[in-house]
Design a protein around this motif. Structure first.
Motif, short mmCIF file in Angstrom:
data_model
loop_
_atom_site.label_atom_id
_atom_site.label_comp_id
_atom_site.label_asym_id
_atom_site.label_seq_id
_atom_site.Cartn_x
_atom_site.Cartn_y
_atom_site.Cartn_z
N TYR A 1 0.83 -1.21 0.00
CA TYR A 1 0.00 0.00 0.00
C TYR A 1 0.86 1.26 0.00
CZ TYR A 1 -3.97 -3.00 1.39
OH TYR A 1 -4.94 -3.98 1.45
N GLU B 1 1.42 4.24 -2.97
CA GLU B 1 1.24 5.68 -2.71
C GLU B 1 2.50 6.46 -3.09
OE1 GLU B 1 -1.52 7.02 -2.03
OE2 GLU B 1 -2.68 5.23 -1.48
N ASP C 1 2.68 6.64 -6.94
CA ASP C 1 1.70 7.56 -7.53
C ASP C 1 1.96 9.02 -7.18
OD1 ASP C 1 0.48 5.39 -8.66
OD2 ASP C 1 -1.25 5.36 -7.32
N ARG D 1 -4.23 8.90 3.11
CA ARG D 1 -5.52 8.20 3.03
C ARG D 1 -5.41 7.01 2.10
NH1 ARG D 1 -10.06 8.76 -0.21
NH2 ARG D 1 -9.05 10.46 -1.36
N PRO D 2 -5.93 5.83 2.47
CA PRO D 2 -5.82 4.65 1.61
C PRO D 2 -6.69 4.76 0.35
CG PRO D 2 -7.16 4.15 3.55
CD PRO D 2 -6.58 5.52 3.77
N HIS D 3 -6.22 4.14 -0.73
CA HIS D 3 -6.95 4.12 -2.00
C HIS D 3 -7.06 2.66 -2.45
CE1 HIS D 3 -5.14 8.20 -1.80
NE2 HIS D 3 -6.28 8.57 -2.38
N GLU E 1 -9.20 0.98 -4.21
CA GLU E 1 -9.50 0.68 -5.62
C GLU E 1 -8.21 0.67 -6.43
OE1 GLU E 1 -12.46 3.20 -7.30
OE2 GLU E 1 -14.04 2.52 -5.91
N ARG E 2 -7.31 1.56 -6.11
CA ARG E 2 -6.02 1.63 -6.80
C ARG E 2 -5.18 0.39 -6.47
NH1 ARG E 2 -2.84 2.57 -11.03
NH2 ARG E 2 -0.86 3.58 -10.51
N TYR E 3 -5.18 -0.02 -5.21
CA TYR E 3 -4.41 -1.20 -4.82
C TYR E 3 -4.94 -2.45 -5.54
CZ TYR E 3 -3.51 2.04 -0.93
OH TYR E 3 -3.21 3.15 -0.18
#
Length: 366
Positions: free
Chosen positions: A19, A23, A26, A78-80, A82-84
């Motif tokens: 995770y 990040e 990106d 903040r976690p994403h 959907e991207r992971y």
């Protein structure tokens, strides 16, 4: 290993700080910095930490406040999810270029059985190296890998040269590798069990191997048999491409402690709605509902009920959870509630596994 045991070439691929690495990939401004995914806010919990943050002792499942105290320069992101998930699918696509026997454990790790593979490559070590290179070239992230004769040893080995490394444990090296291994490194030996083993003079695989099956059964219950066999290199579980889901869960941590069941009903309804949505999406239902309650002093309590029929409907889940909530008086104010459904209609009864003795004689290309 003995010739009557199935000989497999298993790779365990584990993404490095997945995770957090996504990040940082990106957002170039985060590269080389100590970051924590999640954990923000008064009651936040860290989902993942970059290697820069881990140097300060920051790790997953740690309270955000403690993480910030350990690493004042820590950046919360903040976690994403959907991207992971999107990145995970790209990585799995690479796996399937080598074998259809892929068993994902989560978004960031999987087992691969490459005994017979699509590339016709007899070397599992070279396949693992190629997969890791492709993940870096095509996705932009690093991965680590463990390679050996079964899933247990492959998983232990994948943590050996992290990050961005791999470790092969050849058949003739298995017993020596396990004998020298710190007991804390054994997959399936948690912190509490490790402490118990220390108290009994078990510090390494060699120490564990000296204990009889009867001793381990008596002192470690059902897990004793598991420890007895894994330290001897016996773990016959196959790589299962379609893993059977055993449970579904959802939970919520509250911004303020709740002191009365009345204040928890709205929260419980939202959790029940989330569980129902996941069950319906997965096309499964469950018989056993477990209510998880974490109190303000961090003590944990669970209350369970097994129904005579399978359920997935939100209203039925909510009513069952409410019954458990009111089952007995709360011990303290509550900081977290969770609901899990198990005993799902996807589970099959397992045939008893036949264990066989092991002697290390075999050699073949790894």
């Amino acid at each position: 290993m003995s010739n009557d045991l199935p000989i497999r070439k298993i790779i365990h691929v584990d993404m490095d700080a997945f995770y957090a690495s996504v990040e940082q990939m990106d957002n170039p401004e985060l590269k080389g910095k100590a970051i924590a995914v999640g954990g923000g806010g008064k009651r936040g919990v860290v989902s993942a930490a970059s290697y820069e943050a881990r140097k300060f002792g920051v790790k997953s499942a740690m309270a955000g406040r403690l993480a910030a105290k350990l690493c004042p320069e820590l950046i919360f992101v903040r976690p994403h999810f959907e991207r992971y998930t999107e990145i995970s699918k790209k990585i799995r696509k690479i796996f399937y270029d080598y074998t259809d026997l892929v068993e994902p454990l989560s978004l960031d790790e999987a087992y691969l059985d490459v005994t017979k593979n699509k590339k016709g490559n007899p070397s599992a070590s070279l396949i693992a190296k190629e997969i890791r290179e492709r993940i870096l070239d095509e996705v932009g992230l690093t991965a680590s890998a463990g390679i050996s004769i079964n899933k247990f040893i492959a998983k232990v080995a994948s943590d050996y040269n992290k990050p961005n490394g791999q470790k092969t444990v050849n058949p003739e090296e298995v017993l020596e590798f396990l004998e020298q291994l710190d007991i804390r490194k054994f997959y399936g030996v948690g912190k509490v069990t490790a402490e118990k083993m220390y108290q009994k003079g078990i510090f390494t695989g060699m120490d564990l191997k000296q204990k009889s099956l009867e001793y381990l059964d008596e002192n470690f219950g059902k897990s004793g048999r598991y420890y007895y066999y894994i330290v001897r290199g016996i773990h016959n579980s196959e790589v299962k491409p379609h893993r059977t889901r055993k449970s579904l869960a959802a939970e919520r941590t509250f911004s303020e402690n709740l002191s009365s069941e009345v204040f928890m009903l709205e929260k419980l309804e939202r959790i029940a709605e989330e569980i129902s949505r996941r069950l319906l999406k997965s096309k499964v239902a469950g018989k056993t509902l477990t209510l998880k309650i974490k109190y303000s002093d961090f003590t944990l309590q669970t209350r369970s009920k097994t129904l005579p029929y399978y359920i997935s409907d939100k209203d039925v889940i909510l009513e069952t959870a409410k019954g458990l909530l009111y089952q007995e008086k709360l011990n303290n104010s509550v900081r977290l509630l969770g609901i899990s459904m198990s005993n799902l209609n996807t589970e099959k009864k397992k045939k008893p596994e036949v264990k066989k003795s092991v002697s290390v004689q075999l050699r073949f290309e790894f």
